[in-house]
Write an enzyme that holds these catalytic residues in place. Structure first.
Site, PDB file in Angstrom:
ATOM      1  N   GLU A 179       0.820  -1.218   0.000  1.00  0.00           N
ATOM      2  CA  GLU A 179       0.000   0.000   0.000  1.00  0.00           C
ATOM      3  C   GLU A 179       0.857   1.274   0.000  1.00  0.00           C
ATOM      4  OE1 GLU A 179      -4.016  -1.101   2.297  1.00  0.00           O
ATOM      5  OE2 GLU A 179      -2.251  -1.383   3.524  1.00  0.00           O
ATOM      6  N   ASP A 209     -12.014  -4.230  -3.202  1.00  0.00           N
ATOM      7  CA  ASP A 209     -13.080  -5.239  -3.149  1.00  0.00           C
ATOM      8  C   ASP A 209     -14.364  -4.518  -2.774  1.00  0.00           C
ATOM      9  OD1 ASP A 209     -13.624  -5.610   0.005  1.00  0.00           O
ATOM     10  OD2 ASP A 209     -11.488  -5.289  -0.330  1.00  0.00           O
TER      11      ASP A 209
HETATM   12  N1  ADE Z   1      -9.770  -3.251   3.522  1.00  0.00           N
HETATM   13  C1  ADE Z   1      -9.915  -3.628   2.238  1.00  0.00           C
HETATM   14  N2  ADE Z   1     -11.062  -4.317   2.072  1.00  0.00           N
HETATM   15  C2  ADE Z   1     -11.666  -4.369   3.282  1.00  0.00           C
HETATM   16  C3  ADE Z   1     -12.861  -4.962   3.759  1.00  0.00           C
HETATM   17  N3  ADE Z   1     -13.671  -5.638   2.939  1.00  0.00           N
HETATM   18  N4  ADE Z   1     -13.163  -4.842   5.082  1.00  0.00           N
HETATM   19  C4  ADE Z   1     -12.329  -4.161   5.909  1.00  0.00           C
HETATM   20  N5  ADE Z   1     -11.185  -3.605   5.507  1.00  0.00           N
HETATM   21  C5  ADE Z   1     -10.848  -3.702   4.200  1.00  0.00           C
END
Ligand code: ADE
Length: 250
Positions: free
Chosen positions: A13, A216
């Site tokens: 990151e 996501d």
């Molecule tokens: N960071 C990246 N995706 C995430 C998720 N689905 N829940 C919590 N933190 C995250």
């Protein structure tokens, strides 16, 4: 600004920032509390750069060291997040205007989400830093969008601004993300550090800003999507956004 603190949770990151600092000049490395802090010049900006690891406690401890030990007088966090609002898609970029801990609940003693004895649930990001981050994200999306789309198979990134929510939970189900949407309809994205950093910075009067790329959409596909995005794509976004942001700041 005396020294900018730059943080991420995981190395992917941060992109190539530490290599860039080493190429530009001397970098002092300090080990403290099981973390390395890199002090040097980041694209022309005096900076201290570190990895917090995952979660609110890790983030709070790290930003506290940035402020007290390394004299950071502003803090920027970069990383990935899960999209919450329906129009926030994988590959989009979210710059926080405000941050809130979605798993904080001391009710009935205090209203849900409110940080006990601080009288607030939402912590504002610094407007100047956030404007610069959003401009850097816009420029990155305009310059690199078509390349990103063909190279990684994502849509050309859109840049959103608004509420980011944080908690010590990886959200990876339809029910989980829907519960967040119902409880906090203006939440754009969910992650595990930002609101903790915003709280500590608020308590010390240190301006902070958070930029997140959507890895996501916090549903059942999130673990695989997160892993793939982190390995293949996250560094390209962070390097592209941070370099433009720092050059504008410096
Ligand atoms: N960071 C990246 N995706 C995430 C998720 N689905 N829940 C919590 N933190 C995250």
């Amino acid at each position: 600004m005396k020294r900018l603190g730059i943080m991420a949770a995981l190395p992917q990151e941060l992109g190539d920032l530490i290599e860039q600092m080493r190429a530009a000049g001397q970098v002092r490395t300090v080990t403290l509390g099981a973390r390395e802090y890199y002090v040097g010049d980041a694209h022309g900006v005096p900076a201290v750069v570190t990895l917090a690891r995952i979660g609110k406690v890790a983030a709070a401890a790290t930003v506290s060291a940035l402020i007290h030990v390394f004299e950071a007088d502003a803090v920027v966090f970069t990383g990935v997040a899960g999209g919450v609002r329906a129009d926030v898609q994988v590959g989009d970029i979210v710059v926080a205007d405000a941050l809130l801990q979605h798993d904080l609940d001391a009710s009935p003693l205090f209203p849900r989400y409110e940080v006990p004895l601080l009288d607030r649930a939402r912590f504002d990001a610094d407007a100047t830093l956030s404007d610069l981050l959003a401009a850097a994200a816009d420029a990155f999306a305009a310059d690199e969008g078509p390349t990103l789309a063909s190279r990684f198979g994502v849509e050309e990134p859109r840049v959103h601004r608004g509420l980011i929510v944080s908690g010590d939970r990886f959200i990876a189900s339809h029910e989980g993300v829907n519960a967040l949407r119902d409880a906090l309809p203006d939440a754009l994205a969910v992650e595990m550090e930002g609101a903790a950093i915003a709280q500590v910075c608020y308590e010390h009067g240190v301006p902070c800003a958070v930029v997140r790329t959507i890895s996501d959409t916090a549903d059942a596909a999130a673990p695989a999507s997160f892993a793939e995005f982190l390995t293949a794509i996250a560094a390209t976004y962070s390097s592209g956004i941070l370099s433009r942001f720092l050059r504008a700041l410096g």
